[in-house]
Design an enzyme around this catalytic site. Structure first.
Site, PDB file in Angstrom:
ATOM      1  N   SER A   1     -14.738  -9.870  12.454  1.00 14.39           N
ATOM      2  CA  SER A   1     -13.858 -10.442  13.472  1.00 14.39           C
ATOM      3  C   SER A   1     -14.418 -11.783  13.941  1.00 14.39           C
ATOM      4  O   SER A   1     -15.500 -12.187  13.518  1.00 14.39           O
ATOM      5  CB  SER A   1     -13.747  -9.493  14.657  1.00 14.39           C
ATOM      6  OG  SER A   1     -14.986  -9.480  15.334  1.00 14.39           O
ATOM      7  N   LYS A   2     -13.669 -12.417  14.813  1.00 17.79           N
ATOM      8  CA  LYS A   2     -14.032 -13.766  15.298  1.00 17.79           C
ATOM      9  C   LYS A   2     -15.486 -13.875  15.749  1.00 17.79           C
ATOM     10  O   LYS A   2     -16.096 -14.929  15.608  1.00 17.79           O
ATOM     11  CB  LYS A   2     -13.118 -14.134  16.467  1.00 17.79           C
ATOM     12  CG  LYS A   2     -11.778 -14.647  16.027  1.00 17.79           C
ATOM     13  CD  LYS A   2     -11.166 -15.531  17.121  1.00 17.79           C
ATOM     14  CE  LYS A   2      -9.818 -16.061  16.701  1.00 17.79           C
ATOM     15  NZ  LYS A   2      -8.728 -15.096  16.892  1.00 17.79           N
ATOM     16  N   ARG A   3     -16.016 -12.778  16.297  1.00 19.84           N
ATOM     17  CA  ARG A   3     -17.409 -12.827  16.772  1.00 19.84           C
ATOM     18  C   ARG A   3     -18.368 -13.182  15.638  1.00 19.84           C
ATOM     19  O   ARG A   3     -19.470 -13.644  15.875  1.00 19.84           O
ATOM     20  CB  ARG A   3     -17.898 -11.469  17.260  1.00 19.84           C
ATOM     21  CG  ARG A   3     -17.181 -10.778  18.253  1.00 19.84           C
ATOM     22  CD  ARG A   3     -17.826  -9.460  18.634  1.00 19.84           C
ATOM     23  NE  ARG A   3     -17.516  -8.404  17.691  1.00 19.84           N
ATOM     24  CZ  ARG A   3     -18.402  -7.788  16.960  1.00 19.84           C
ATOM     25  NH1 ARG A   3     -19.675  -8.120  17.021  1.00 19.84           N
ATOM     26  NH2 ARG A   3     -18.042  -6.821  16.140  1.00 19.84           N
ATOM     27  N   HIS A   4     -17.961 -12.879  14.413  1.00 18.32           N
ATOM     28  CA  HIS A   4     -18.852 -13.129  13.287  1.00 18.32           C
ATOM     29  C   HIS A   4     -18.789 -14.575  12.805  1.00 18.32           C
ATOM     30  O   HIS A   4     -19.537 -14.961  11.922  1.00 18.32           O
ATOM     31  CB  HIS A   4     -18.502 -12.196  12.118  1.00 18.32           C
ATOM     32  CG  HIS A   4     -18.749 -10.739  12.407  1.00 18.32           C
ATOM     33  ND1 HIS A   4     -17.737  -9.873  12.709  1.00 18.32           N
ATOM     34  CD2 HIS A   4     -19.897 -10.024  12.467  1.00 18.32           C
ATOM     35  CE1 HIS A   4     -18.257  -8.665  12.914  1.00 18.32           C
ATOM     36  NE2 HIS A   4     -19.549  -8.735  12.779  1.00 18.32           N
ATOM     37  N   GLY A   5     -17.877 -15.368  13.336  1.00 18.70           N
ATOM     38  CA  GLY A   5     -17.753 -16.765  12.890  1.00 18.70           C
ATOM     39  C   GLY A   5     -16.367 -16.999  12.305  1.00 18.70           C
ATOM     40  O   GLY A   5     -15.392 -16.435  12.777  1.00 18.70           O
TER      41      GLY A   5
END
Ligand code: GLU
Length: 481
Positions: A254-258
């Protein structure tokens, strides 16, 4: 495998840009179609009007095309079994809704969102799985009338019987779900728009889909959908649920991963074949040990059973490693074309650059590029009024500029013919200074390119020419003294 031509589909809900996880689902479907000589259908699941947008649909379509996953039927292409937008199929769904109503398999539910939430909360507090308990199933005609009169608009719910739902998943084998745990689900919302599960079943049936290939997060939907296939007397397709793309911490990417969307990678200068190659080998989809493969090889080697088993960890470094390989393999003309927007983005006016010069620069730089956007890191080397000397290069020059001085003398004396004066010059500087290897090349690189690493000096010299190099050496000597 079925004997007739397989038909698979990618059915995105356009609620955002194409996520790499969904691009992988599309790719598995596309590869499956190509491998078995079948059709790949694009269907837009736009029934959630609050979350979907034509802007995202357009962007998903563009990204699929950018990834060269052209569809055989769908928006733009048309086809015999369209329309391919669910919102344009409402009349089609009506017929099946009426069928289920008259067979008594669905009933109107008047519960409001607040009532449903209260029910879920109370089940949770008793440590039970939150689900719909079937309150409106038992309503009498009178009660229904009263609710209608009070202005409530019902949703339609499917009556789920007790008992288990079983199916054989092409990737995961035998699967079993309990009807009890599912609860009566909605097939048409109170705004009269069908739910995903209902619309998908009707569409997959009418579009003659033979294999439904999607992420394992849809497994519980498949149990629901199988109930609908049975109720509508449709033959279910073969189901295959592949594992999801995970971040390094093994949670869903998800977005948290980049960066997670195809668009983001594209704008960062990842090449389409590199991303395709990466997504195909992610999770061991292609034969073990084969890391760089052409699309033809990928199609030939593709095996759905192997593709989707284990969780696939997304490793951006590996994607970049592959990208650098694809950049090196790219034809110069094509690479130059691909680089133009990135050169513009880095603040240069491509109209001021001749094609011949650009080709030379691209040829010199390609081994240093990991992404197309990296071109912005090096371009100033070749443009006099952008050239500058980095702190690191400055430090090298201050330490020892002997090679730079001798090179300047040599160069100033010579009437440089055309190309290839580099080796001759370096030989003289080596002879006169006795310097070798790093001690010889690093100060020269620092002076001429303004940095301590980068493209091959021989190529840089050929592009810059005598005048420019002399000016740069003079500037470097000023720093050194
Ligand atoms: N619209 C659904 C999604 O984007 C499709 C799921 C399916 O393939 O059936 O998740």
């Amino acid at each position: 495998m079925t004997s007739h031509r397989p038909r698979v589909r990618f059915a995105p809900s356009p609620t955002g840009d194409l996520h790499v996880g969904n691009a992988r689902t599309a790719l598995f479907n596309w590869l499956f179609a190509k491998h078995y000589g079948g059709d790949f259908i694009l269907r837009i699941e736009d029934t959630d009007q609050e979350r979907t947008s034509p802007v995202f649909e357009k962007s998903i379509r563009e990204d699929l095309k950018w990834l060269s996953m052209e569809w055989d039927e769908g928006p733009e292409k048309g086809g015999m079994l369209g329309p391919y937008h669910q919102l344009k199929r409402l009349d089609i769904y009506d017929k099946y809704i009426r069928e289920l109503l008259s067979a008594g398999k669905v009933y109107p539910c008047y519960c409001t969102e607040e009532e449903l939430e209260a029910e879920r909360a109370s089940l949770r507090s008793m440590r039970m799985t939150p689900r719909y308990t079937g309150k409106c199933r038992k309503l009498t005609d009178k009660e229904r009338e009263a609710l209608e009169e009070s202005g409530r608009r019902p949703a339609l719910r499917f009556s789920v019987d007790k008992g288990s739902i079983e199916f054989n998943d092409l990737i995961r084998g035998e699967m079993k779900f309990e009807g009890d745990a599912i609860g009566d689900f909605i097939i048409v919302r109170s705004n009269r728009i069908p739910s995903y599960n209902f619309a998908a079943v009707v569409d997959d049936h009418l579009m003659e889909i033979t294999h439904v290939i999607r992420g394992e997060d849809h497994l519980s939907n498949t149990a629901i959908q199988i109930l609908l296939y049975k109720a509508l007397d449709f033959e279910p397709p073969v189901f295959a649920h592949h594992s999801l793309v995970l971040g390094k911490d093994r949670t869903k990417l998800s977005k948290r991963h980049g960066s997670v969307t195809v668009r983001e990678f594209r704008s960062r200068g990842i090449l389409s074949p590199a991303l395709l190659n990466y997504l195909s080998l992610l999770g061991g989809s292609v034969g073990e040990g084969k890391e760089v493969a052409s699309m033809e090889e990928i199609i030939n080697m593709f095996s759905l059973e192997r593709a989707g088993k284990s969780g696939a960890i997304f490793d951006e470094d590996k994607l970049k490693w592959l990208n650098a390989i694809y950049i090196r393999r790219c034809d110069v003309d094509e690479l130059t074309e691909l680089l133009l927007p990135f050169i513009g983005e880095a603040g240069y006016d491509v109209d001021l650059m001749s094609r011949g010069w650009l080709h030379q620069v691209v040829e010199a730089l390609r081994d240093n590029l990991v992404t197309l956007a990296d071109v912005g890191l090096y371009l100033d080397i070749f443009i006099d009024d952008r050239y500058s000397i980095s702190d690191e290069a400055r430090a090298i020059l201050i330490e020892d500029a002997a090679a730079v001085k001798v090179l300047h003398e040599e160069l100033a004396q010579r009437n440089i013919p055309e190309q290839d004066f580099y080796h001759d010059l370096i030989r003289s500087v080596r002879r006169k200074t006795g310097l070798k290897a790093k001690n010889l090349f690093l100060p020269i690189r620092a002076a001429v390119t303004g940095r301590t690493s980068g493209p091959e000096l021989e190529k840089v010299f050929a592009i810059l020419g005598k005048e420019s190099i002399v000016r740069r050496l003079e500037r470097a000597m000023q720093i050194a003294t």
